[in-house]
Scaffold this motif. Structure first.
Motif, mmCIF file in Angstrom:
data_model
loop_
_atom_site.group_PDB
_atom_site.id
_atom_site.type_symbol
_atom_site.label_atom_id
_atom_site.label_comp_id
_atom_site.label_asym_id
_atom_site.label_seq_id
_atom_site.Cartn_x
_atom_site.Cartn_y
_atom_site.Cartn_z
ATOM 1 N N PRO A 58 19.495 38.050 66.697
ATOM 2 C CA PRO A 58 20.111 39.290 67.602
ATOM 3 C C PRO A 58 19.302 40.729 67.409
ATOM 4 O O PRO A 58 19.155 40.935 66.246
ATOM 5 N N SER A 59 18.860 41.190 68.382
ATOM 6 C CA SER A 59 18.275 42.556 68.076
ATOM 7 C C SER A 59 19.014 43.548 67.628
ATOM 8 O O SER A 59 18.686 44.530 67.012
ATOM 9 N N THR A 60 20.427 43.472 67.927
ATOM 10 C CA THR A 60 21.273 44.836 67.536
ATOM 11 C C THR A 60 21.404 44.350 65.962
ATOM 12 O O THR A 60 22.112 45.111 65.349
ATOM 13 N N GLU A 61 21.099 43.113 65.543
ATOM 14 C CA GLU A 61 21.259 42.822 64.082
ATOM 15 C C GLU A 61 20.176 43.098 63.440
ATOM 16 O O GLU A 61 20.042 43.855 62.219
ATOM 17 N N SER A 62 19.090 42.750 63.952
ATOM 18 C CA SER A 62 17.717 42.937 63.189
ATOM 19 C C SER A 62 17.381 44.301 63.045
ATOM 20 O O SER A 62 16.262 44.716 62.122
ATOM 21 N N GLY A 63 17.759 45.143 64.049
ATOM 22 C CA GLY A 63 17.465 46.620 64.111
ATOM 23 C C GLY A 63 16.137 46.828 64.149
ATOM 24 O O GLY A 63 15.471 48.052 64.139
ATOM 25 N N ASN A 64 15.209 45.878 64.949
ATOM 26 C CA ASN A 64 13.855 45.987 65.175
ATOM 27 C C ASN A 64 13.359 45.359 66.521
ATOM 28 O O ASN A 64 14.142 44.664 66.866
ATOM 29 N N ARG A 65 12.086 45.787 66.659
ATOM 30 C CA ARG A 65 11.617 44.841 68.097
ATOM 31 C C ARG A 65 11.397 43.799 67.830
ATOM 32 O O ARG A 65 11.228 42.914 68.821
ATOM 33 N N ASN A 66 11.150 43.112 66.497
ATOM 34 C CA ASN A 66 10.863 41.573 66.560
ATOM 35 C C ASN A 66 12.099 40.837 66.127
ATOM 36 O O ASN A 66 12.326 40.732 64.808
ATOM 37 N N SER A 67 12.607 40.015 67.239
ATOM 38 C CA SER A 67 13.872 39.165 66.599
ATOM 39 C C SER A 67 13.415 37.771 66.099
ATOM 40 O O SER A 67 14.247 36.942 66.219
#
Length: 293
Positions: free
Chosen positions: A223-232
């Motif tokens: 999830p992008s909210t977890e990864s904190g960057n553009r690449n999920s």
């Protein structure tokens, strides 16, 4: 460990033998929109309290139905990480050894064991003899326990499974081979990514050979909210690699409007159109006046 087995007979259609599982959790949109359960599929979920559940579909049988179509087996399983991890990982190794090829072959140990235990009795059990079915399905548990030790390959994939089951930091909570997804940059993977955003589940994807994938090229949807960057999309071998790329804080979450100023050419085109309209109106007005007089 609990085991539920689904198959068909020559005259009876597909159904679970004995009793059905209490919950068809694998039919959630997160999974069913990305796979066909008539083709090899594997889904493993870590659950709270040290529990897990697993669904495996389309293990081939050597049996055929009335129109000579190959029959298949599907299994739902659940268990405890502490007591059942060894048996589960061993079983997954055998399953992935079958599923790594397209088409799958019925010349394998699991197919032989399932056909010997179930094949000759499938129509009888599906026709109503549930007690005998329950006895033999319970016997499958011991068959799986007694399987010769076999290791998931590649070794790094086995480590991912261990991390998932042990709830290691940053590990995914789901591993899945979904047969519409063979690569991380394709529409089916992007569609699943949107589902991941809603479910907030990190998923280890095993690329399906049916879709042209290879197990060794597994990747993780985050999830992008977890990864904190553009690449999920994180490759398994790259998850822990340091990166110098910082999160992109310049992106806006709001809708971007296209308010770009009009060009000079556009302005002149509009002016010309207005002039033409005025001339036409004047011409029509003069013509109407002449006719009226």
């Amino acid at each position: 460990m609990e085991v539920w087995l689904q198959t068909r007979g020559v005259t009876h259609d597909y159904a679970f033998l004995g009793v059905a599982p209490p919950d068809y959790w694998w039919t959630a949109p997160l999974y069913k929109d990305a796979t066909s359960f008539e083709q090899p599929t594997l889904i493993l979920e870590r659950l709270p309290g040290g529990q897990w559940c697993c669904f495996i579909s389309a293990i081939p049988s050597s049996r055929r139905d009335r129109v000579n179509t190959r029959i298949r087996y599907s299994m739902a399983l659940s268990g405890n990480v502490e007591s059942d991890q060894r048996v589960l990982l061993n079983l997954l190794a055998y399953v992935l050894d079958i599923f790594k090829n397209n088409p799958v072959s019925e010349d394998n140990l699991l197919t032989r064991l399932l056909d010997e235990e179930v094949g000759a009795h499938a129509d009888e059990w599906l026709g109503g003899n549930q007690e005998q079915a329950k006895i033999h399905i319970n016997g499958l548990k011991q068959i799986f326990v007694d399987l010769k030790s076999y290791s998931v390959e590649p070794q790094k994939l086995r480590e991912e499974f261990l991390g998932l089951l042990s709830n290691a930091p940053s590990s995914p909570s789901v591993a899945a081979m979904l047969n519409f997804i063979g690569r991380r940059k394709e529409p089916s993977a992007e569609q699943l990514q949107s589902q991941v955003e809603r479910s907030q589940k990190k998923i280890l994807i095993l690329p399906s050979p049916i879709a042209g994938g290879q197990l060794a090229k597994y990747f993780i949807l985050t999830p992008s909210t977890e990864s904190g960057n553009r690449n999920s999309f994180l490759l398994g071998s790259q998850r822990d690699n340091p990166t110098t790329e910082s999160p992109d804080t310049t992106r806006q979450s709001t809708l971007v409007r296209n308010d770009k100023p009009k060009s000079i050419a556009d302005f002149h085109d509009k002016q010309m159109m207005i002039a033409v309209i005025i001339v036409v109106v004047e011409f029509l007005t003069i013509g109407w006046y002449m006719l009226a007089n």
